[in-house]
Design an enzyme around this catalytic site. Structure first.
Site, PDB file in Angstrom:
ATOM      1  N   GLU A  11       0.832  -1.215   0.000  1.00 45.39           N
ATOM      2  CA  GLU A  11       0.000   0.000   0.000  1.00 45.39           C
ATOM      3  C   GLU A  11       0.867   1.266   0.000  1.00 45.39           C
ATOM      4  O   GLU A  11       2.085   1.198   0.206  1.00 45.39           O
ATOM      5  CB  GLU A  11      -0.934   0.009   1.215  1.00 45.39           C
ATOM      6  CG  GLU A  11      -0.192   0.059   2.536  1.00 45.39           C
ATOM      7  CD  GLU A  11      -0.988   0.725   3.642  1.00 45.39           C
ATOM      8  OE1 GLU A  11      -1.499   1.845   3.416  1.00 45.39           O
ATOM      9  OE2 GLU A  11      -1.049   0.145   4.736  1.00 45.39           O
TER      10      GLU A  11
ATOM     11  N   LYS B  10      -5.489  10.816   0.977  1.00 44.67           N
ATOM     12  CA  LYS B  10      -5.594   9.448   1.479  1.00 44.67           C
ATOM     13  C   LYS B  10      -6.778   8.814   0.760  1.00 44.67           C
ATOM     14  O   LYS B  10      -7.899   9.315   0.837  1.00 44.67           O
ATOM     15  CB  LYS B  10      -5.829   9.502   2.991  1.00 44.67           C
ATOM     16  CG  LYS B  10      -6.098   8.163   3.646  1.00 44.67           C
ATOM     17  CD  LYS B  10      -6.315   8.362   5.152  1.00 44.67           C
ATOM     18  CE  LYS B  10      -7.028   7.179   5.759  1.00 44.67           C
ATOM     19  NZ  LYS B  10      -7.465   7.447   7.141  1.00 44.67           N
TER      20      LYS B  10
ATOM     21  N   ASP C 204     -17.171   5.017  14.008  1.00 46.14           N
ATOM     22  CA  ASP C 204     -15.925   5.008  13.233  1.00 46.14           C
ATOM     23  C   ASP C 204     -15.399   3.577  13.091  1.00 46.14           C
ATOM     24  O   ASP C 204     -14.781   3.031  14.003  1.00 46.14           O
ATOM     25  CB  ASP C 204     -14.895   5.914  13.909  1.00 46.14           C
ATOM     26  CG  ASP C 204     -13.664   6.126  13.037  1.00 46.14           C
ATOM     27  OD1 ASP C 204     -13.544   5.431  11.997  1.00 46.14           O
ATOM     28  OD2 ASP C 204     -12.826   6.977  13.383  1.00 46.14           O
TER      29      ASP C 204
ATOM     30  N   SER D   2     -13.302   1.314  10.218  1.00 46.15           N
ATOM     31  CA  SER D   2     -12.538   1.466   8.974  1.00 46.15           C
ATOM     32  C   SER D   2     -13.155   0.687   7.818  1.00 46.15           C
ATOM     33  O   SER D   2     -13.625  -0.442   7.993  1.00 46.15           O
ATOM     34  CB  SER D   2     -11.105   0.971   9.197  1.00 46.15           C
ATOM     35  OG  SER D   2     -10.414   0.990   7.963  1.00 46.15           O
ATOM     36  N   ALA D   3     -13.119   1.313   6.631  1.00 47.35           N
ATOM     37  CA  ALA D   3     -13.569   0.623   5.416  1.00 47.35           C
ATOM     38  C   ALA D   3     -12.696  -0.604   5.124  1.00 47.35           C
ATOM     39  O   ALA D   3     -13.089  -1.471   4.338  1.00 47.35           O
ATOM     40  CB  ALA D   3     -13.541   1.587   4.236  1.00 47.35           C
ATOM     41  N   ASP D   4     -11.526  -0.686   5.770  1.00 45.87           N
ATOM     42  CA  ASP D   4     -10.670  -1.871   5.586  1.00 45.87           C
ATOM     43  C   ASP D   4     -11.438  -3.153   5.932  1.00 45.87           C
ATOM     44  O   ASP D   4     -11.243  -4.193   5.289  1.00 45.87           O
ATOM     45  CB  ASP D   4      -9.430  -1.814   6.496  1.00 45.87           C
ATOM     46  CG  ASP D   4      -8.461  -0.705   6.112  1.00 45.87           C
ATOM     47  OD1 ASP D   4      -8.673  -0.032   5.088  1.00 45.87           O
ATOM     48  OD2 ASP D   4      -7.476  -0.520   6.863  1.00 45.87           O
TER      49      ASP D   4
ATOM     50  N   LYS E 256      -3.085  -1.694  15.640  1.00 47.59           N
ATOM     51  CA  LYS E 256      -2.674  -0.884  16.794  1.00 47.59           C
ATOM     52  C   LYS E 256      -3.808  -0.788  17.790  1.00 47.59           C
ATOM     53  O   LYS E 256      -4.973  -0.749  17.394  1.00 47.59           O
ATOM     54  CB  LYS E 256      -2.339   0.538  16.333  1.00 47.59           C
ATOM     55  CG  LYS E 256      -1.079   0.639  15.541  1.00 47.59           C
ATOM     56  CD  LYS E 256      -0.615   2.093  15.512  1.00 47.59           C
ATOM     57  CE  LYS E 256       0.701   2.218  14.779  1.00 47.59           C
ATOM     58  NZ  LYS E 256       0.533   2.323  13.324  1.00 47.59           N
TER      59      LYS E 256
HETATM   60  N1  PSU Z   1      -2.943   1.676  10.822  1.00 50.79           N
HETATM   61  C1  PSU Z   1      -1.614   1.674  10.973  1.00 50.79           C
HETATM   62  N2  PSU Z   1      -0.834   2.213   9.987  1.00 50.79           N
HETATM   63  C2  PSU Z   1      -1.370   2.740   8.856  1.00 50.79           C
HETATM   64  C3  PSU Z   1      -2.793   2.728   8.720  1.00 50.79           C
HETATM   65  C4  PSU Z   1      -3.524   2.181   9.713  1.00 50.79           C
HETATM   66  O1  PSU Z   1      -1.115   1.188  11.984  1.00 50.79           O
HETATM   67  O2  PSU Z   1      -0.626   3.237   7.995  1.00 50.79           O
HETATM   68  C5  PSU Z   1      -3.392   3.265   7.456  1.00 50.79           C
HETATM   69  C6  PSU Z   1      -3.666   2.121   6.464  1.00 50.79           C
HETATM   70  O3  PSU Z   1      -3.505   2.602   5.149  1.00 50.79           O
HETATM   71  C7  PSU Z   1      -5.126   1.789   6.718  1.00 50.79           C
HETATM   72  C8  PSU Z   1      -5.693   3.167   7.010  1.00 50.79           C
HETATM   73  O4  PSU Z   1      -5.781   1.173   5.644  1.00 50.79           O
HETATM   74  O5  PSU Z   1      -4.688   3.833   7.755  1.00 50.79           O
HETATM   75  C9  PSU Z   1      -6.998   3.090   7.768  1.00 50.79           C
HETATM   76  O6  PSU Z   1      -7.549   4.348   7.861  1.00 50.79           O
HETATM   77  P1  PSU Z   1      -9.045   4.494   8.410  1.00 50.79           P
HETATM   78  O7  PSU Z   1      -8.982   4.103   9.856  1.00 50.79           O
HETATM   79  O8  PSU Z   1      -9.363   5.955   8.216  1.00 50.79           O
HETATM   80  O9  PSU Z   1      -9.891   3.585   7.585  1.00 50.79           O
HETATM   81 MN    MN Z   2     -12.387   5.932  10.198  1.00 53.04          MN
END
Ligand code: PSU
Ligand code: MN
Length: 303
Positions: A25, A86, A138, A140-142, A159
């Site tokens: 990524e 992002k 909140d 994540s879309a992940d 984390k």
């Molecule tokens: N968590 C980490 N390091 C990162 C990210 C998350 O420890 O670099 C990054 C990754 O690209 C992950 C994104 O997909 O943040 C998630 O963001 P959000 O929580 O806004 O979906």
């Molecule tokens: Mn988020």
């Protein structure tokens, strides 16, 4: 092939000669680490993948194209330009239609990897269910992407800026296997373990590759989390890092940080407060993940 895709020569050659390819990524480069360590690490991680028998494909959106495999200049651009968005799932259509650039999150990288036909993807940590998500919503879309894209994600867990217990519950509901590599507990990125169990413990890259094959041969859509604990010698002290994470979370709250800014804010605040210790840990674990990811890809594609 989708007309938004732009494969590097190295990646094209790898496909033609049926070599294993591993996706990487770019949010970690543009928003996860400071310059110059971000660019140096990106290059070193690519080399580790080559040294372990696979071909790296770092993914980003550049000027309206999905780049799969980046040149040195492009990596440098991602690591130095301050106007790189992002890019998660929701951002891809606008960025592509308007010739913009973006650093792909885990979710967006999974989408692009699948479009290119890549099954394995190495990162540092995944996004997940944030603490107090029951009121902020909140998530994540992940996690949704893991539920639907057919890509295995090698990471060091997540984390504890997140609620790891709720993250695991979400993944279980969506049928996403969380596979520990030589561990029974979900690693918490900076530390090798957490109070939460992974779904399965595996011992070898082959066992991981076989599990992924079985999933997809059964037609079970979606990805998997392969959780690889940070190397012992670079793991951080649990109470030290948790104190800093707690403080970063209360600062984010006080300053009213919301939406896509939450994760980058917490990451940079943790980096700042650990005075480089977290960066060192981050670099070490991503390299270790790259080695494991390449070995799984070799087993997956060549056996
Ligand atoms: N968590 C980490 N390091 C990162 C990210 C998350 O420890 O670099 C990054 C990754 O690209 C992950 C994104 O997909 O943040 C998630 O963001 P959000 O929580 O806004 O979906
Ligand atoms: Mn988020």
């Amino acid at each position: 092939m989708n007309h938004y895709l732009d494969l590097s020569d190295e990646v094209q050659k790898a496909f033609h000669s049926q070599q294993p390819v591993v996706a990487l990524e770019s949010t970690i480069i543009s928003h996860g680490m400071p310059y110059p360590q971000n660019v140096e690490t990106a290059r070193e991680v690519e080399q580790i993948i080559r040294d372990n028998g696979a071909v790296p494909a770092t993914i980003a959106i550049l000027d309206g194209k999905i780049k799969v495999g980046l040149s040195d200049e492009e990596l440098n651009e991602l690591g130095t330009r301050t106007d790189i968005a992002k890019a998660s799932r929701k951002d891809l259509p606008y960025l592509l239609a308007n010739q913009k650039s973006g650093a792909t999150t885990v979710a967006a990288t999974m989408i692009c990897a699948e479009l290119a036909g890549i099954r394995l993807f190495v990162t540092g940590g995944i996004g997940g269910v944030h603490r107090e998500a029951e009121t902020t919503m909140d998530i994540s879309a992940d996690l949704e992407e893991l539920a639907q894209s057919n890509v295995g994600v090698i990471c060091a867990g997540a984390k504890s800026i997140l609620d790891l217990g709720l993250t695991l519950e979400y993944l279980e509901t969506k049928g996403v296997p969380v596979i520990g590599y030589q561990t029974e507990t979900l690693p918490a990125f900076f530390t090798r373990s957490s109070p939460y169990s992974v779904h399965f413990r595996t011992e070898s890259p082959k066992q991981i590759a076989d599990t992924l094959k079985a999933k997809w041969e059964l037609g079970l859509e979606g990805g998997a989390v392969i959780a690889n604990p940070i190397p012992e010698n670079t793991a951080l002290d649990e109470s030290f890092i948790n104190r800093i994470i707690d403080d970063a979370i209360s600062q984010a709250k006080r300053r009213g940080v919301t939406g896509k800014d939450v994760t980058p804010f917490l990451l940079s605040e943790v980096n700042r407060q650990t005075e480089g210790k977290s960066l060192e840990a981050n670099i070490s674990l991503i390299k270790s993940n790259a080695e494991l990811g390449a070995r799984v890809a070799v087993e997956y594609y060549l056996q």
